[in-house]
Design a protein around this motif. Structure first.
Motif, PDB file in Angstrom:
ATOM      1  N   HIS A  15       0.458  -1.034  -0.502  1.00  9.63           N
ATOM      2  CA  HIS A  15       0.291   0.093   0.528  1.00  9.63           C
ATOM      3  C   HIS A  15       0.699   1.500  -0.590  1.00  9.63           C
ATOM      4  CE1 HIS A  15      -0.068   0.621   4.781  1.00  9.63           C
ATOM      5  NE2 HIS A  15       1.382   0.220   4.270  1.00  9.63           N
ATOM      6  N   VAL A  16       0.386   2.685  -0.352  1.00  4.79           N
ATOM      7  CA  VAL A  16       0.571   3.899  -0.701  1.00  4.79           C
ATOM      8  C   VAL A  16       1.867   3.855  -1.605  1.00  4.79           C
ATOM      9  CG1 VAL A  16       1.788   5.834   1.386  1.00  4.79           C
ATOM     10  CG2 VAL A  16       0.264   3.615   2.099  1.00  4.79           C
ATOM     11  N   GLN A  17       2.989   3.751  -0.943  1.00  6.48           N
ATOM     12  CA  GLN A  17       3.985   4.235  -2.098  1.00  6.48           C
ATOM     13  C   GLN A  17       5.265   3.099  -2.606  1.00  6.48           C
ATOM     14  OE1 GLN A  17       7.094   7.800  -4.435  1.00  6.48           O
ATOM     15  NE2 GLN A  17       5.718   8.244  -2.705  1.00  6.48           N
ATOM     16  N   ARG A  38      -7.823  -4.530   0.761  1.00  5.50           N
ATOM     17  CA  ARG A  38      -9.207  -4.260   1.545  1.00  5.50           C
ATOM     18  C   ARG A  38     -10.437  -4.063   1.076  1.00  5.50           C
ATOM     19  NH1 ARG A  38      -7.860  -2.056   7.650  1.00  5.50           N
ATOM     20  NH2 ARG A  38      -6.484  -0.946   6.640  1.00  5.50           N
ATOM     21  N   LEU A  72     -10.144  -8.615  -0.028  1.00  6.47           N
ATOM     22  CA  LEU A  72      -9.730  -9.513   1.134  1.00  6.47           C
ATOM     23  C   LEU A  72     -10.073  -9.049   2.177  1.00  6.47           C
ATOM     24  CD1 LEU A  72      -7.534 -12.899  -0.195  1.00  6.47           C
ATOM     25  CD2 LEU A  72     -10.139 -12.884  -0.102  1.00  6.47           C
ATOM     26  N   ALA A  74      -8.624 -10.323   5.068  1.00  5.55           N
ATOM     27  CA  ALA A  74      -7.131 -10.601   5.529  1.00  5.55           C
ATOM     28  C   ALA A  74      -7.565 -11.309   7.403  1.00  5.55           C
ATOM     29  CB  ALA A  74      -6.302 -10.157   6.205  1.00  5.55           C
ATOM     30  N   LYS A  75      -9.219 -10.850   7.974  1.00  3.72           N
ATOM     31  CA  LYS A  75      -8.790 -11.171   9.611  1.00  3.72           C
ATOM     32  C   LYS A  75     -10.654 -11.522   9.454  1.00  3.72           C
ATOM     33  CE  LYS A  75      -6.717  -6.623  11.449  1.00  3.72           C
ATOM     34  NZ  LYS A  75      -6.670  -5.631  11.334  1.00  3.72           N
ATOM     35  N   ASN A  96       4.567  -3.939   2.669  1.00  2.00           N
ATOM     36  CA  ASN A  96       5.000  -2.617   3.203  1.00  2.00           C
ATOM     37  C   ASN A  96       4.407  -2.125   4.857  1.00  2.00           C
ATOM     38  OD1 ASN A  96       3.539  -1.572   1.359  1.00  2.00           O
ATOM     39  ND2 ASN A  96       3.934   0.203   1.793  1.00  2.00           N
ATOM     40  N   PHE A  97       3.600  -3.329   5.754  1.00  4.51           N
ATOM     41  CA  PHE A  97       2.849  -3.313   6.522  1.00  4.51           C
ATOM     42  C   PHE A  97       4.086  -2.471   7.769  1.00  4.51           C
ATOM     43  CE2 PHE A  97       0.101  -6.195   4.712  1.00  4.51           C
ATOM     44  CZ  PHE A  97      -1.046  -5.775   4.404  1.00  4.51           C
ATOM     45  N   ALA A  98       2.918  -1.893   8.619  1.00  3.27           N
ATOM     46  CA  ALA A  98       4.304  -1.443   9.743  1.00  3.27           C
ATOM     47  C   ALA A  98       4.323  -2.393   9.843  1.00  3.27           C
ATOM     48  CB  ALA A  98       2.617  -0.517  11.221  1.00  3.27           C
ATOM     49  N   VAL A 101       2.042  -5.947  12.066  1.00  2.00           N
ATOM     50  CA  VAL A 101       1.002  -6.670  11.160  1.00  2.00           C
ATOM     51  C   VAL A 101       0.580  -7.829  10.358  1.00  2.00           C
ATOM     52  CG1 VAL A 101      -0.398  -4.802   8.955  1.00  2.00           C
ATOM     53  CG2 VAL A 101       0.645  -3.918  10.732  1.00  2.00           C
ATOM     54  N   ARG A 104       0.307 -10.132  12.990  1.00  2.00           N
ATOM     55  CA  ARG A 104      -0.999  -9.952  13.593  1.00  2.00           C
ATOM     56  C   ARG A 104      -1.922 -10.838  13.074  1.00  2.00           C
ATOM     57  NH1 ARG A 104       0.986  -5.079  15.587  1.00  2.00           N
ATOM     58  NH2 ARG A 104      -0.325  -3.583  13.764  1.00  2.00           N
ATOM     59  N   MET A 105      -2.463 -10.621  11.240  1.00  2.00           N
ATOM     60  CA  MET A 105      -2.661 -11.431  10.608  1.00  2.00           C
ATOM     61  C   MET A 105      -2.265 -12.790  10.562  1.00  2.00           C
ATOM     62  SD  MET A 105      -2.803  -9.344   6.935  1.00  2.00           S
ATOM     63  CE  MET A 105      -3.131  -7.567   5.997  1.00  2.00           C
ATOM     64  N   LYS A 136       7.050   2.929  12.344  1.00  2.00           N
ATOM     65  CA  LYS A 136       6.196   3.089  11.237  1.00  2.00           C
ATOM     66  C   LYS A 136       7.347   4.311  10.943  1.00  2.00           C
ATOM     67  CE  LYS A 136       1.054   2.663  12.430  1.00  2.00           C
ATOM     68  NZ  LYS A 136      -0.010   3.062  12.501  1.00  2.00           N
ATOM     69  N   ALA A 137       6.865   4.814   9.079  1.00  2.00           N
ATOM     70  CA  ALA A 137       8.248   4.900   8.409  1.00  2.00           C
ATOM     71  C   ALA A 137       6.912   6.141   7.460  1.00  2.00           C
ATOM     72  CB  ALA A 137       9.096   4.539   8.025  1.00  2.00           C
ATOM     73  N   ASP A 168      10.597   6.703  -0.460  1.00  2.00           N
ATOM     74  CA  ASP A 168       9.266   5.370  -0.912  1.00  2.00           C
ATOM     75  C   ASP A 168       9.779   5.001  -2.278  1.00  2.00           C
ATOM     76  OD1 ASP A 168       7.720   5.841   1.206  1.00  2.00           O
ATOM     77  OD2 ASP A 168       6.870   7.603  -0.013  1.00  2.00           O
TER      78      ASP A 168
END
Ligand code: CAO
Length: 429
Positions: A15-17, A38, A72, A74-75, A96-98, A101, A104-105, A136-137, A168
Motif C-alpha cells: 500500500h501507499v508508495q 481491504r 479480501l 485478511a481478518k 510494506n505494512f507497519a 501487522v 497479527r494477521m 512506522k515510517a 519510498d
C-alpha cells in the motif's frame, strides 16, 4: 515474445508508495501481480489527494498500473483461507505494512514458509533490526533518518527533504532488485527466503557520497565544498552543501534569461576540468586558461565564487535551452532545471515510453510514468490501474480454480466485502 518475468505470480500486499512502486516494476517486466486490498477502502491512496471526486487518485493510479485487484478481508477466516491458497500458488509475497501487522494477521514467516517453502517474502520496513525496528515510517522519516535531510539544503538553513521519493520509490526499487535476485537464487537453491529493504538503509545507500565525505572530514576539510573556498570552517559532521556538486567537478545552479519571473530559469553548470579551456573561451575569459590562479583545478577551489559569478553573468544572457545547445556543442556538461510542466510537455519522453498516456474508465486519460529501465527484449505495454476489486471474481475462479458454489459462499461470508460494497462494485462496472 515472452516477458522476462512471465509465469511469476506476485501476491501484492502493498500500500501507499514504497511497496506499490516495487510491484509495478515487476508487473512491467511481466509478472502477474495480484493486489490484495481491504474491502470498502482498498489501498488508502485510492482516496488520498483526489483531484476528481469519487475517482481513484493519481497517487494510486500512477503506482498500480498493470496489476489485478482482489478485495479480501485478511481478518475474516474465509478471507484468510483464500490468502493461504494464494500463498500456495504465488512465487513472491510483497508487503510494506507497519512492523508486526502481517504477524497479527496470522501470517508469520514460519507459517507462510510452511504453506509454500519456495515463496519469497519481500518487505519494506522503515528500519532494519535495531532501536527503531518497530517504528512506522513515511518518505520524509526515511529522508531524515537516512542522512538525506542533514546534508540537503543551505548551510545557514534548516535540513531539507527533497521532492524526489528516495525513501519510498527509492526503497521500492531496491526491493525489486532483492526480489529478482532471490528469484534467481531460487532457480538453484529451490527454496524461498525473506527479502528486507529498510527505508533508512535505502536512503543511506543513496547518500553514499555523503558517507564518503564524513570519513574524509576526519582527515581535513572538504575542499570541493564552496564553504572551503569561502573560508568557513567545517564542524564535525558533513554540512549541507546547497547545490555544490557531489563529485570532484565543481558545479552550481546558475541564473538564465528570464529568472526574474520564471522560478525554473536556471541551469546546472559543471566546470569539468577536462573542458576548462572551452569554458573559458565560451564565456569570454580566455585569460583564465593561463592564469596561475585559475589554470589548474586545485587553485580554482578558492576562487569558485568568482568563477561561478562570472559564468552566471554570461548564462543570464541566454535561455536554459539556448545554453544547453551552446554548451553541449562544446562538450561542457550542464543541465537545464526542467519544471514538471516542461517534462510533461517533452515529446521525447513519450516516444521512449518513460511518460505514457493511459485511459481509465472513471477518470479518463491520465499521464503516468512508464518503466525507467528499458530491456531490449521486453516491450512494455503500460496499462491502467485496476478499480478496487475489479478482478476479485477472475482471481477466485481462474487463478484459484474455485467453483461457483465456493465463490458464492465466500462472498456471503463477507470475506470479499460487505453485501452493500459488493453491490456497489457490481453496479459501477
Ligand atoms: N484486510 C484486513 N485488514 C487489513 C488489510 C486487509 N486486506 N490490509 C491491511 N489491513 C490492516 C492491517 O491488518 C492493520 O491492522 P492492525 O494494525 O489492526 O494489525 C491495518 O490495516 C493498518 O496497517 P498499517 O499499520 O501498515 O497501516 P497504517 O496506515 O497505520 O501505517 C505506514 C502506514 C506506511 C506508516 C505503515 O504501513 C508502515 O510503516 N509501513 C512500513 C514502511 C513503509 O512502507 N512506509 C512507506 C509508506 S509510503 O509513504
Amino acid at each position: 515474445m515472452t516477458k522476462p518475468l512471465e509465469g511469476i505470480k506476485i501476491l501484492d500486499f502493498t500500500h501507499v508508495q514504497a511497496g506499490p512502486v516495487c510491484t509495478q516494476l515487476l508487473a512491467w517486466f511481466g509478472a502477474d501481480v495480484i493486489k490484495v486490498e481491504r474491502p470498502e477502502t482498498g489501498d488508502i491512496t485510492r482516496s488520498q489527494l483526489r483531484d476528481i471526486p469519487n475517482v481513484d487518485s493519481l497517487y494510486f493510479t500512477m503506482m498500480n498500473g498493470n496489476k489485478r485487484s482482489i478485495t479480501l478481508d485478511a481478518k475474516n477466516p474465509h478471507g484468510q483461507q483464500v490468502l493461504e491458497e494464494l500463498i500456495k500458488i504465488c512465487d513472491v509475497l510483497v508487503e510494506n505494512f507497519a512492523p508486526g501487522v502481517l504477524d497479527r494477521m496470522g501470517f508469520t514467516w514460519e507459517k507462510i514458509h510452511a504453506i509454500n517453502s519456495k515463496i519469497i517474502v519481500a518487505s519494506v520496513k522503515g528500519f532494519g533490526p535495531g532501536p527503531f525496528e518497530d517504528c512506522k515510517a513515511y518518505e520524509n522519516v526515511a529522508q531524515c533518518t537516512g542522512g538525506a535531510a542533514s546534508t540537503t539544503g543551505f548551510r545557514d538553513g534548516i535540513p531539507l527533504v527533497t521532492g524526489a521519493g528516495i525513501g519510498d520509490s527509492g526503497t521500492g526499487v531496491h526491493l525489486a532488485l532483492g526480489i529478482v535476485t532471490a528469484l534467481y537464487q531460487r532457480t538453484h537453491s529451490w527454496k524461498g527466503q525473506r527479502v528486507l529493504a529498510p527505508m533508512q538503509d535505502a536512503v543511506l545507500n543513496l547518500c553514499r557520497v555523503k558517507v564518503r565525505d564524513q570519513q574524509r572530514l576526519g582527515r581535513g576539510s572538504l575542499t570541493e565544498y564552496s564553504q572551503f573556498g569561502e573560508g568557513i570552517p567545517f564542524l564535525d559532521a558533513v554540512p549541507r552543501s546547497a547545490n555544490d556538486s557531489g563529485g570532484a567537478q565543481p558545479g552550481k545552479v546558475l541564473k538564465c534569461k528570464g529568472w526574474e519571473t520564471d522560478p525554473n530559469a536556471y541551469i546546472y553548470f559543471i566546470t569539468q576540468a577536462q573542458v576548462w579551456d572551452r569554458i573559458c573561451k565560451v564565456i569570454g575569459r580566455e585569460d583564465w586558461i593561463s592564469d596561475p590562479d585559475f589554470a589548474k583545478p586545485p587553485k580554482r577551489l578558492t576562487h569558485l565564487r568568482e568563477i561561478f559569478d562570472t559564468i552566471e553573468a554570461w548564462t543570464v544572457g541566454y535561455s536554459k535551452f539556448e545554453l544547453m545547445d551552446i554548451l553541449n556543442k562544446e562538450n561542457i556538461p550542464c543541465g537545464p532545471v526542467l519544471s514538471m510542466k516542461d517534462l510533461l510537455e517533452d515529446d521525447a519522453l513519450y516516444a521512449t515510453g518513460t511518460l505514457v498516456k493511459v485511459d481509465h474508465p472513471e477518470r479518463g486519460e491520465y499521464v503516468t510514468i512508464g518503466p525507467p529501465v528499458k530491456l531490449s527484449d521486453n516491450v512494455v505495454r503500460v496499462e491502467r490501474s485496476p478499480l478496487l476489486g475489479e478482478h476479485t471474481d477472475e482471481i477466485l475462479t481462474d487463478v484459484l480454480g474455485l467453483d461457483a458454489q465456493r465463490v458464492a459462499h465466500l462472498k456471503a461470508s463477507g470475506a470479499t466485502g460487505s453485501k452493500a460494497f459488493q453491490a456497489r462494485v457490481g453496479s459501477s462496472r
